[in-house]
Design an enzyme around this catalytic site. Structure first.
Site, mmCIF file in Angstrom:
data_model
loop_
_atom_site.group_PDB
_atom_site.id
_atom_site.type_symbol
_atom_site.label_atom_id
_atom_site.label_comp_id
_atom_site.label_asym_id
_atom_site.label_seq_id
_atom_site.Cartn_x
_atom_site.Cartn_y
_atom_site.Cartn_z
ATOM 1 N N TYR A 1 -3.064 -0.376 10.462
ATOM 2 C CA TYR A 1 -3.526 -1.392 9.048
ATOM 3 C C TYR A 1 -1.866 -0.700 8.263
ATOM 4 C CZ TYR A 1 -4.505 -1.412 2.851
ATOM 5 O OH TYR A 1 -4.288 -1.379 2.384
ATOM 6 N N SER B 1 0.904 -1.081 -0.303
ATOM 7 C CA SER B 1 0.108 -0.200 -0.179
ATOM 8 C C SER B 1 0.743 1.172 -0.232
ATOM 9 C CB SER B 1 -0.939 0.015 1.495
ATOM 10 O OG SER B 1 -1.897 1.362 1.684
#
Length: 254
Positions: free
Chosen positions: A159, A146
């Site tokens: 996350y 990400s």
């Protein structure tokens, strides 16, 4: 072999986690279009539709269900895939989850669940698939990282931590396995239209701020990852390993 032939995946078996929808489904279809047979994993929902579409392309495909938030989920999934279709030659660790809250109020159980799905299961599946790849002397592992492997984000500490871990795990495995012809790379998607970003898309202010920052001026569509996935799964990337390939419409260049 011509350069375009190097992108072919004819007869290869790929396992794609989180393939029921979104980025995982797009990657599974892209690999099938390049010739691969696909084991389609669903975490919260079955991946039957993706598997059916892959079969419509003339490839073999099956749908597998496993809860990767469970400590034995990766083992259960890998055992089912190998028993039914054989050992995958391409592994795409796409399944992931996100939980949003301020760091001071972040629930520890939510933290553990996010890390289990996003990082622990990635290592365990890579370990299991990697053993067979090393024995065979060939293999491709693609992890989905990400932008938050590079940036901290806001209200998503678990996350961000897990995706940073995915990027570093990618490099660690690449270092160990490159000499044995197993390439391990990652794709770091930018802001894509998926369920994980639905809240951001619906927030008028955040949506505007995000679009203003992306040079391409739009959210990514899942199909925008197709080329990167096929490249990293194929012989065209045999000298590429330990790479975290950013696909973000220019966000990181801004």
């Amino acid at each position: 072999m011509g350069v375009l032939d190097k992108f072919r995946l004819d007869g290869r078996l790929a396992l794609v986690t989180g393939a029921a929808s979104g980025l995982g489904a797009a990657i599974a279809v892209a690999l099938a279009e390049a010739g691969a047979n696909v084991a389609c994993h669903g975490n919260r929902r079955p991946a039957h539709d993706t598997a059916e579409y892959v079969r419509s392309l003339g490839r073999s495909a099956e749908s597998f269900a496993a809860d990767l938030s469970a400590t034995d989920g990766a083992d259960t999934l890998y055992a089912a895939v190998t028993a039914s279709m054989g050992a995958p030659e391409v592994l795409v660790n796409n399944a992931g989850m996100i939980h949003r809250d301020s760091a001071e109020n972040f629930d520890i159980e939510a933290w553990m669940k996010v890390v289990q799905v996003n990082l622990n299961s990635v290592f365990r599946l890579s370990q299991l698939a990697g053993r067979a790849m090393l024995e065979r002397g060939q293999g491709k592992i693609i992890n989905i990282a990400s932008l938050l492997a590079f940036q901290g984000g806001i209200r998503v500490p678990a996350y961000a931590a897990s995706k940073g871990g995915v990027a570093q795990l990618t490099k660690a495995l690449a270092n160990e396995w490159a000499a044995r012809n197993v390439q391990v790379n990652a794709i770091a998607p930018g802001y894509f239209r998926t369920e994980n970003t639905a809240q951001l898309q619906q927030d008028e202010t955040r949506n505007r701020q995000i679009l203003e920052r992306i040079p391409a001026g739009r959210w990514g569509d899942p199909g925008d990852l197709a080329g990167a996935a096929v490249f990293l799964a194929s012989a065209a990337s045999n000298y590429v390993t330990g790479e975290v390939l950013v696909v973000d419409g220019g966000w990181m260049a801004r």
